[in-house]
Design a protein around this motif. Structure first.
Motif, PDB file in Angstrom:
ATOM      1  N   ALA A 156       0.759  -1.105   0.068  1.00 52.92           N
ATOM      2  CA  ALA A 156       0.160  -0.199  -0.093  1.00 52.92           C
ATOM      3  C   ALA A 156       0.840   1.383  -0.029  1.00 52.92           C
ATOM      4  O   ALA A 156       0.364   2.245  -0.140  1.00 52.92           O
ATOM      5  N   ASN A 157       1.878   1.178   0.288  1.00 52.89           N
ATOM      6  CA  ASN A 157       3.124   2.166   0.666  1.00 52.89           C
ATOM      7  C   ASN A 157       4.318   2.265  -0.778  1.00 52.89           C
ATOM      8  O   ASN A 157       4.799   3.492  -0.750  1.00 52.89           O
ATOM      9  N   THR A 158       4.435   1.223  -1.087  1.00 51.35           N
ATOM     10  CA  THR A 158       5.794   1.258  -2.027  1.00 51.35           C
ATOM     11  C   THR A 158       5.113   0.740  -3.395  1.00 51.35           C
ATOM     12  O   THR A 158       4.195  -0.230  -3.765  1.00 51.35           O
ATOM     13  N   CYS A 159       6.010   0.909  -4.340  1.00 51.54           N
ATOM     14  CA  CYS A 159       5.780   0.558  -5.742  1.00 51.54           C
ATOM     15  C   CYS A 159       6.442  -0.883  -5.890  1.00 51.54           C
ATOM     16  O   CYS A 159       7.482  -1.475  -5.188  1.00 51.54           O
ATOM     17  N   PRO A 160       6.178  -1.955  -6.757  1.00 46.03           N
ATOM     18  CA  PRO A 160       6.614  -2.815  -7.230  1.00 46.03           C
ATOM     19  C   PRO A 160       8.093  -3.026  -7.686  1.00 46.03           C
ATOM     20  O   PRO A 160       8.297  -1.571  -8.320  1.00 46.03           O
TER      21      PRO A 160
END
Length: 172
Positions: free
Chosen positions: A84-88
């Protein structure tokens, strides 16, 4: 004269030769103006309140019903290899964002949420959520979720969206 008096007199004369009354007044004025402007500097007031910026987390971040996703429109990064906070991995978070205010049922507070798109890969295709609470028309771009927010990144290809808690929303 004793030694202390001679040293003090010598230093005073050297200082008088290198400075002027105008320079002294200029320095005093700068200190007064600078000191008076310190209260005008921005302060993170919410940082001082205990737990004010950290919400109580409950629920499944890979579900569209998760409280942070009240204004999201896109694929959840939590289902695409991120959170929810970081990109893949292999994607880049867009520096431009839209915001929303979501109610957290776990602690009863409203939080400002920044929705950042992750860009650089083709669309994830998993966990599509189209919750439009508080969505505004496109002419209010900071409050709409119907735009491709991948501007400002190396690739404008949309992959997924994050929902980052910015802070507590205060009613004024």
């Amino acid at each position: 004269m004793n030694f202390f008096d001679k040293v003090f007199e010598q230093r005073s004369r050297q200082l008088a030769q290198r400075s002027s009354r105008r320079g002294l007044l200029k320095g005093l004025g700068a200190m007064l103006v600078g000191g008076a402007s310190i209260p005008l500097l921005p302060v993170a007031r919410a940082a001082g309140a205990e737990g004010a910026g950290r919400p109580v987390e409950e629920g499944d971040p890979s579900s569209c019903d998760y409280w942070r996703y009240c204004a999201i429109d896109g694929f959840l990064c939590d289902c695409c290899g991120g959170s929810a906070n970081t990109c893949p991995p292999g994607t880049e978070m867009s520096p431009v964002t839209w915001i929303g205010t979501c109610h957290n049922p776990a602690d009863g507070r409203n939080y400002v949420i920044s929705y950042n798109d992750c860009c650089g890969k083709s669309s994830c295709g998993a966990c599509l959520c189209m919750r439009d609470e508080g969505d505004r028309p496109v002419y209010r771009p900071d409050k709409t979720n119907d735009l491709n927010w991948c501007l400002g990144t190396s690739s404008v290809t949309y992959h997924c969206s994050t929902a980052i808690v910015v802070g507590v929303a205060f009613d004024d």
